[in-house]
Write a protein that holds these residues in place. Structure first.
Motif, PDB file in Angstrom:
ATOM      1  N   ASP A  38      21.566   5.136  -3.731  1.00  0.00           N
ATOM      2  CA  ASP A  38      21.007   5.673  -4.968  1.00  0.00           C
ATOM      3  C   ASP A  38      20.478   4.571  -5.879  1.00  0.00           C
ATOM      4  O   ASP A  38      19.561   4.802  -6.669  1.00  0.00           O
ATOM      5  N   ALA A  39      21.063   3.381  -5.772  1.00  0.00           N
ATOM      6  CA  ALA A  39      20.603   2.259  -6.587  1.00  0.00           C
ATOM      7  C   ALA A  39      19.328   1.639  -6.043  1.00  0.00           C
ATOM      8  O   ALA A  39      18.703   0.815  -6.718  1.00  0.00           O
ATOM      9  N   PRO A  99      15.070   1.048  -8.669  1.00  0.00           N
ATOM     10  CA  PRO A  99      16.125   2.049  -8.442  1.00  0.00           C
ATOM     11  C   PRO A  99      15.669   3.445  -8.847  1.00  0.00           C
ATOM     12  O   PRO A  99      14.851   3.605  -9.758  1.00  0.00           O
ATOM     13  N   SER A 120      18.594   7.774 -12.834  1.00  0.00           N
ATOM     14  CA  SER A 120      19.951   8.312 -12.829  1.00  0.00           C
ATOM     15  C   SER A 120      19.908   9.823 -12.761  1.00  0.00           C
ATOM     16  O   SER A 120      19.056  10.461 -13.394  1.00  0.00           O
ATOM     17  N   ASP A 130      26.409   2.649 -11.947  1.00  0.00           N
ATOM     18  CA  ASP A 130      25.463   2.090 -12.912  1.00  0.00           C
ATOM     19  C   ASP A 130      25.328   0.579 -12.743  1.00  0.00           C
ATOM     20  O   ASP A 130      24.244   0.010 -12.910  1.00  0.00           O
ATOM     21  N   ARG A 133      18.132  -3.847 -10.285  1.00  0.00           N
ATOM     22  CA  ARG A 133      17.071  -4.175 -11.249  1.00  0.00           C
ATOM     23  C   ARG A 133      16.844  -5.678 -11.340  1.00  0.00           C
ATOM     24  O   ARG A 133      15.701  -6.147 -11.347  1.00  0.00           O
ATOM     25  N   ARG A 135      22.939  -0.133  -9.999  1.00  0.00           N
ATOM     26  CA  ARG A 135      21.550   0.030 -10.438  1.00  0.00           C
ATOM     27  C   ARG A 135      21.076  -1.207 -11.198  1.00  0.00           C
ATOM     28  O   ARG A 135      19.930  -1.638 -11.064  1.00  0.00           O
TER      29      ARG A 135
END
Length: 226
Positions: free
Chosen positions: A191-192, A222, A225, A113, A120, A116
Motif C-alpha cells: 500500500d505504501a 505511494p 491513504s 503511515d 516518499r 508511506r
C-alpha cells in the motif's frame, strides 16, 4: 515517545548488554538484505544508535530519526540524529538512497503511515529494509517461556496494542507493543508503494524476527491513504 524516555538508561546499560553477540541474527539479516552501499541510510526509530557501526561497515552514512529525547541522548555519540515523528519525516521527497527500521515497528502505532513516509523520501530505486519481531510468534498472545514450545493463544488475528508479555525482563511490559497480523503487515508495504524483493527470518527454534528488503519503483508515489 515518553515511555522510552523513562527507560532510556536501562535500555542502554542493561537491555542492550543482554543482546550482545547478535543472538537473533539481526546484524546478519541487515547485512544480507541491505548489503554494501554508499550515501545516506536513514534509520527509522534509531533509538540509542546501536546499528550505526554496522551501517558504516557496509559503506553507508547513517542518519537517525527517533521521537524519544531520552534515547537520542545516547544516540548522538554514534550518529547524526533528529528528533521527529517517523510518520512525518522532515525530509524532502526522493532524497535518500536507503532506509532501515530495525526492531521498532511495534513501537509505532501508525507504522503503515511510516511506510508511506519512507516511500516518499526514498529515491526511485532506493531500498528500505524492515527488520522486526515476527508477527506470528511474538506478541501478547504468544508465551515464549519455553523456547522449544511457543504457545500461541487467541489474539494474533487482531490489530491491537498491548503491554501483555510473558517476561518482565524485556521491553513490551514497559512500553507496550502494536501488533499487525502477517497479511496486514505485508500489505502495508504494498500500500505504501514499496516492492518486496527478499524476506528472511531469524531466531531458533521458532523465529523471533521477520525481515523484508523492499525497493521504491522508479517514478512512483505511494497510493493515497484509504
Amino acid at each position: 515517545m515518553a515511555a522510552y524516555d523513562d527507560i532510556a538508561d536501562w535500555y542502554e546499560e542493561r537491555f542492550l548488554t543482554a543482546q550482545r553477540g547478535d543472538p537473533l541474527g539481526i546484524g546478519r539479516t541487515v547485512r544480507d538484505l541491505l548489503g554494501d552501499g554508499a550515501g545516506t541510510c536513514l534509520e527509522i526509530g534509531c533509538g540509542t544508535g546501536v546499528h550505526a557501526t554496522l551501517l558504516r561497515e557496509l559503506g553507508w552514512t547513517p542518519v537517525g530519526v527517533d521521537l524519544s529525547a531520552g534515547m537520542l541522548r545516547h544516540a548522538r555519540a554514534r550518529l547524526p540524529v533528529v528528533r521527529a515523528d517517523a510518520s512525518r519525516l522532515p525530509l524532502r521527497d526522493d532524497s535518500v538512497p536507503a532506509a532501515v527500521a530495525v526492531m521498532v515497528h511495534t513501537d509505532m502505532p501508525a507504522y503503515p503511515d511510516v511506510l508511506r513516509e519512507v516511500a516518499r523520501v526514498l529515491r526511485p530505486g532506493g531500498m528500505f529494509v524492515h527488520v522486526g519481531v515476527h508477527p506470528c510468534f511474538c506478541g501478547g498472545f504468544a508465551d515464549r517461556g519455553d523456547p522449544a514450545a511457543v504457545v500461541v493463544r487467541p489474539g494474533y488475528l487482531d490489530v491491537h496494542h498491548t503491554r501483555e508479555s510473558w517476561t518482565d525482563q524485556g521491553l513490551r511490559d514497559k512500553v507496550g507493543a502494536s501488533h499487525w497480523p502477517l497479511p496486514t503487515l505485508l500489505n502495508a508495504f504494498l500500500d505504501a508503494g514499496l516492492t518486496p524483493r527478499r524476506f528472511a527470518e531469524g531466531g531458533t527454534p521458532v523465529p523471533v524476527v521477520l525481515a523484508a528488503a523492499t525497493t521504491k519503483p522508479p517514478h512512483t508515489r505511494p497510493a493515497p491513504s484509504p
